[in-house]
Scaffold this motif. Structure first.
Motif, PDB file in Angstrom:
ATOM      1  N   SER A   3     -19.326  26.201  -1.620  1.00 34.99           N
ATOM      2  CA  SER A   3     -19.405  26.049  -3.078  1.00 34.99           C
ATOM      3  C   SER A   3     -18.026  25.762  -3.662  1.00 34.99           C
ATOM      4  CB  SER A   3     -20.003  27.300  -3.722  1.00 34.99           C
ATOM      5  OG  SER A   3     -19.102  28.401  -3.657  1.00 34.99           O
ATOM      6  N   ILE A   4     -16.995  26.366  -3.111  1.00 32.81           N
ATOM      7  CA  ILE A   4     -15.636  26.106  -3.574  1.00 32.81           C
ATOM      8  C   ILE A   4     -15.265  24.656  -3.286  1.00 32.81           C
ATOM      9  CG2 ILE A   4     -13.198  26.649  -3.160  1.00 32.81           C
ATOM     10  CD1 ILE A   4     -14.703  28.709  -4.846  1.00 32.81           C
ATOM     11  N   GLU A   5     -15.628  24.177  -2.111  1.00 34.10           N
ATOM     12  CA  GLU A   5     -15.308  22.789  -1.784  1.00 34.10           C
ATOM     13  C   GLU A   5     -16.101  21.817  -2.650  1.00 34.10           C
ATOM     14  OE1 GLU A   5     -14.314  20.025   2.057  1.00 34.10           O
ATOM     15  OE2 GLU A   5     -15.492  21.842   2.363  1.00 34.10           O
TER      16      GLU A   5
ATOM     17  N   TYR B  96       0.839  -1.197   0.000  1.00 34.15           N
ATOM     18  CA  TYR B  96       0.000   0.000   0.000  1.00 34.15           C
ATOM     19  C   TYR B  96       0.878   1.252   0.000  1.00 34.15           C
ATOM     20  CZ  TYR B  96      -3.023   3.629   2.148  1.00 34.15           C
ATOM     21  OH  TYR B  96      -3.700   4.794   2.433  1.00 34.15           O
ATOM     22  N   VAL B  97       0.553   2.188  -0.903  1.00 39.02           N
ATOM     23  CA  VAL B  97       1.247   3.471  -0.976  1.00 39.02           C
ATOM     24  C   VAL B  97       0.219   4.593  -0.848  1.00 39.02           C
ATOM     25  CG1 VAL B  97       2.600   5.040  -2.437  1.00 39.02           C
ATOM     26  CG2 VAL B  97       3.147   2.588  -2.379  1.00 39.02           C
ATOM     27  N   ALA B  98       0.507   5.554   0.027  1.00 42.41           N
ATOM     28  CA  ALA B  98      -0.370   6.713   0.216  1.00 42.41           C
ATOM     29  C   ALA B  98       0.312   7.967  -0.302  1.00 42.41           C
ATOM     30  CB  ALA B  98      -0.709   6.879   1.695  1.00 42.41           C
ATOM     31  N   LEU B  99      -0.388   8.701  -1.157  1.00 38.30           N
ATOM     32  CA  LEU B  99       0.097   9.949  -1.730  1.00 38.30           C
ATOM     33  C   LEU B  99      -0.864  11.066  -1.332  1.00 38.30           C
ATOM     34  CD1 LEU B  99       0.519   8.629  -5.412  1.00 38.30           C
ATOM     35  CD2 LEU B  99       2.220   8.488  -3.573  1.00 38.30           C
ATOM     36  N   GLY B 100      -0.367  12.301  -1.238  1.00 45.21           N
ATOM     37  CA  GLY B 100      -1.310  13.373  -0.968  1.00 45.21           C
ATOM     38  C   GLY B 100      -0.711  14.605  -0.332  1.00 45.21           C
ATOM     39  N   ASP B 101      -1.617  15.522   0.053  1.00 44.60           N
ATOM     40  CA  ASP B 101      -1.245  16.789   0.669  1.00 44.60           C
ATOM     41  C   ASP B 101      -1.515  16.746   2.174  1.00 44.60           C
ATOM     42  OD1 ASP B 101      -4.041  17.113   0.909  1.00 44.60           O
ATOM     43  OD2 ASP B 101      -4.179  18.291  -0.926  1.00 44.60           O
ATOM     44  N   SER B 102      -1.672  17.914   2.794  1.00 44.21           N
ATOM     45  CA  SER B 102      -1.821  17.966   4.250  1.00 44.21           C
ATOM     46  C   SER B 102      -3.119  17.336   4.744  1.00 44.21           C
ATOM     47  CB  SER B 102      -1.741  19.414   4.731  1.00 44.21           C
ATOM     48  OG  SER B 102      -2.708  20.224   4.083  1.00 44.21           O
ATOM     49  N   TYR B 103      -4.145  17.265   3.895  1.00 44.53           N
ATOM     50  CA  TYR B 103      -5.379  16.613   4.327  1.00 44.53           C
ATOM     51  C   TYR B 103      -5.204  15.096   4.384  1.00 44.53           C
ATOM     52  CZ  TYR B 103      -8.797  20.253   5.103  1.00 44.53           C
ATOM     53  OH  TYR B 103      -9.514  21.292   5.660  1.00 44.53           O
ATOM     54  N   THR B 104      -4.093  14.621   3.851  1.00 44.32           N
ATOM     55  CA  THR B 104      -3.709  13.222   3.996  1.00 44.32           C
ATOM     56  C   THR B 104      -2.660  13.071   5.095  1.00 44.32           C
ATOM     57  OG1 THR B 104      -4.121  12.759   1.658  1.00 44.32           O
ATOM     58  CG2 THR B 104      -2.706  11.217   2.832  1.00 44.32           C
ATOM     59  N   SER B 105      -1.689  13.971   5.132  1.00 41.37           N
ATOM     60  CA  SER B 105      -0.570  13.820   6.075  1.00 41.37           C
ATOM     61  C   SER B 105      -0.991  14.031   7.525  1.00 41.37           C
ATOM     62  CB  SER B 105       0.572  14.772   5.706  1.00 41.37           C
ATOM     63  OG  SER B 105       0.219  16.123   5.909  1.00 41.37           O
ATOM     64  N   GLY B 106      -1.934  14.943   7.785  1.00 40.56           N
ATOM     65  CA  GLY B 106      -2.443  15.125   9.141  1.00 40.56           C
ATOM     66  C   GLY B 106      -1.578  15.988  10.036  1.00 40.56           C
TER      67      GLY B 106
ATOM     68  N   GLY C   9      -4.807  11.832  -2.220  1.00 41.92           N
ATOM     69  CA  GLY C   9      -5.656  12.980  -1.914  1.00 41.92           C
ATOM     70  C   GLY C   9      -4.915  14.250  -2.301  1.00 41.92           C
ATOM     71  N   ILE C  10      -5.243  14.817  -3.429  1.00 45.08           N
ATOM     72  CA  ILE C  10      -4.454  15.925  -3.978  1.00 45.08           C
ATOM     73  C   ILE C  10      -5.364  16.855  -4.784  1.00 45.08           C
ATOM     74  CG2 ILE C  10      -3.831  14.926  -6.210  1.00 45.08           C
ATOM     75  CD1 ILE C  10      -1.347  16.582  -3.748  1.00 45.08           C
ATOM     76  N   GLY C  11      -4.920  18.086  -4.962  1.00 47.70           N
ATOM     77  CA  GLY C  11      -5.656  19.038  -5.796  1.00 47.70           C
ATOM     78  C   GLY C  11      -5.979  20.342  -5.089  1.00 47.70           C
TER      79      GLY C  11
ATOM     80  N   LEU D  97      -7.541   4.604  -5.291  1.00 52.82           N
ATOM     81  CA  LEU D  97      -8.630   5.349  -4.675  1.00 52.82           C
ATOM     82  C   LEU D  97      -8.246   6.819  -4.604  1.00 52.82           C
ATOM     83  CD1 LEU D  97      -9.528   3.072  -1.609  1.00 52.82           C
ATOM     84  CD2 LEU D  97     -10.368   2.929  -3.959  1.00 52.82           C
ATOM     85  N   VAL D  98      -9.098   7.677  -5.145  1.00 59.96           N
ATOM     86  CA  VAL D  98      -8.884   9.119  -5.106  1.00 59.96           C
ATOM     87  C   VAL D  98      -9.784   9.671  -3.999  1.00 59.96           C
ATOM     88  CG1 VAL D  98      -8.942  11.266  -6.404  1.00 59.96           C
ATOM     89  CG2 VAL D  98      -8.396   9.114  -7.574  1.00 59.96           C
ATOM     90  N   ILE D  99      -9.163  10.265  -2.980  1.00 62.24           N
ATOM     91  CA  ILE D  99      -9.887  10.658  -1.779  1.00 62.24           C
ATOM     92  C   ILE D  99     -10.322  12.116  -1.859  1.00 62.24           C
ATOM     93  CG2 ILE D  99      -9.855  10.616   0.737  1.00 62.24           C
ATOM     94  CD1 ILE D  99      -9.232   7.894  -0.665  1.00 62.24           C
ATOM     95  N   GLY D 100     -11.599  12.353  -1.634  1.00 62.94           N
ATOM     96  CA  GLY D 100     -12.121  13.716  -1.622  1.00 62.94           C
ATOM     97  C   GLY D 100     -11.829  14.427  -0.317  1.00 62.94           C
ATOM     98  N   TYR D 101     -12.266  15.672  -0.226  1.00 60.96           N
ATOM     99  CA  TYR D 101     -12.009  16.512   0.949  1.00 60.96           C
ATOM    100  C   TYR D 101     -13.254  16.578   1.827  1.00 60.96           C
ATOM    101  CZ  TYR D 101      -7.738  18.035  -1.399  1.00 60.96           C
ATOM    102  OH  TYR D 101      -6.511  18.063  -2.006  1.00 60.96           O
TER     103      TYR D 101
END
Length: 321
Positions: free
Chosen positions: A219-221, A35-45, A120-122, A189-193
């Protein structure tokens, strides 16, 4: 029927029930090895205890949703390279982080035999998330009951944040395609916010936006999650909705909140970022998508983690930045 035949029949029935039970258990526990996890701060915590040191500037928690998911699935190999501040470019390019660290390109973690990837990115592309939380609170005083943030980001009748998000969709699509190329056998799996603002009402002490900017933030989210969802669909990946299931867990929800408000809790969460409860909630949602019925809620670190002095220095660096 003789006693022998009755016993034989009982054994057959019992064996069948055991086999059925075993099959049900197997179905409830998906099998993934790498398993590999990629992403930004909403993933890193950021600042959810405890923070890893590899590098510390990524503010990667030992209790973020990738760690909880890895423990839930009992994977034999688990690599989390998510990093606070990452955007889609950091999948293939190194990222400089506070305290003289560097996070290598996140795609470096992918292998041909990787069989599960979450990404989880974008939100950081074109600075969308940073622009919202960095600008909107400061505009509240100018028009507390209006929507000064929406007005600020509307130029010549066009919402500049929505325009940026439209471009983000293509970038996230390219990210997912890049994952497939490097790990062709992986479930992606692409994780939403998760939800930040409540659907109704306000809580300016926690989420200091003008009243009319609460629906604007929402609305932005919505637009960001729609872009991420469309990207997943376009690149043959599974989108995991965390926005819908986080209803009632927005930043205004008090003890039930999954997302921190404006305050910085050095030992719990960075402003406007997930709390531990949010990570547990998201891990449960993702585990459910994968077919696991239960989720591990706490992971004990097996490697050195950040000290209080290091956390304090990092916090000062992040606030200054």
């Amino acid at each position: 029927m003789t006693l022998r035949r009755l016993l034989t029949a009982a054994v057959v029935v019992l064996t069948s029930l055991v086999c059925l039970g075993t099959g049900a258990a197997a179905a409830a526990t998906p099998t993934y090895s790498r398993y590999v996890a990629l992403g930004d701060s909403y993933t890193s915590g950021p600042f959810i205890p405890f923070l890893r040191l590899d590098p510390i500037g990524c503010v990667r928690s030992t209790n973020n949703y990738p760690a909880l998911l890895a423990a839930t699935l009992h994977v034999s190999s688990y690599t989390d390279v998510s990093c606070g501040g990452a955007d889609t470019t950091n999948m293939t390019a190194a990222q400089s982080v506070p305290l003289f660290g560097t996070n290598p390109p996140q795609f470096n973690a992918l292998r041909a035999d990787t069989d599960l990837v979450t990404v989880g990115i974008g939100g950081n592309d074109d600075g969308v998330f940073g622009n919202v939380v960095g600008t909107c609170p400061g505009l509240r005083a100018s028009d507390p009951t209006g929507a000064p943030c929406k007005a600020h980001f509307t130029v010549n009748g066009q919402d500049t944040l929505l325009a940026s998000i439209a471009a983000t969709q293509g970038r996230v699509t390219a990210v997912v395609q890049g994952i497939h190329q490097r790990s062709p056998h992986a479930r992606v799996l692409v994780i939403g916010y998760p939800r930040i603002a409540p659907p109704t009402g306000t809580c300016p002490d926690v989420l200091p936006f003008a009243d009319g900017d609460y629906p604007y933030l929402d609305s932005i989210e919505h637009a960001l999650n729609a872009a991420v969802s469309n990207a997943a669909a376009a690149a043959n990946a599974t989108y995991v909705d965390t926005y819908g299931p986080s209803l009632g867990h927005d930043a205004c929800a008090g003890d039930n909140a999954w997302v921190q408000g404006q305050s910085f809790d050095l030992f719990a969460a960075y402003p406007y970022h997930p709390r531990k409860a949010g990570m547990v909630g998201e891990a449960g949602i993702i585990a459910g998508v994968l077919g696991a019925s239960r989720v591990v809620t706490t992971v004990t670190p097996h490697a050195p983690t950040a000290s209080v002095s290091t956390l304090t220095a990092l916090a000062h660096a992040l606030v200054k930045g």
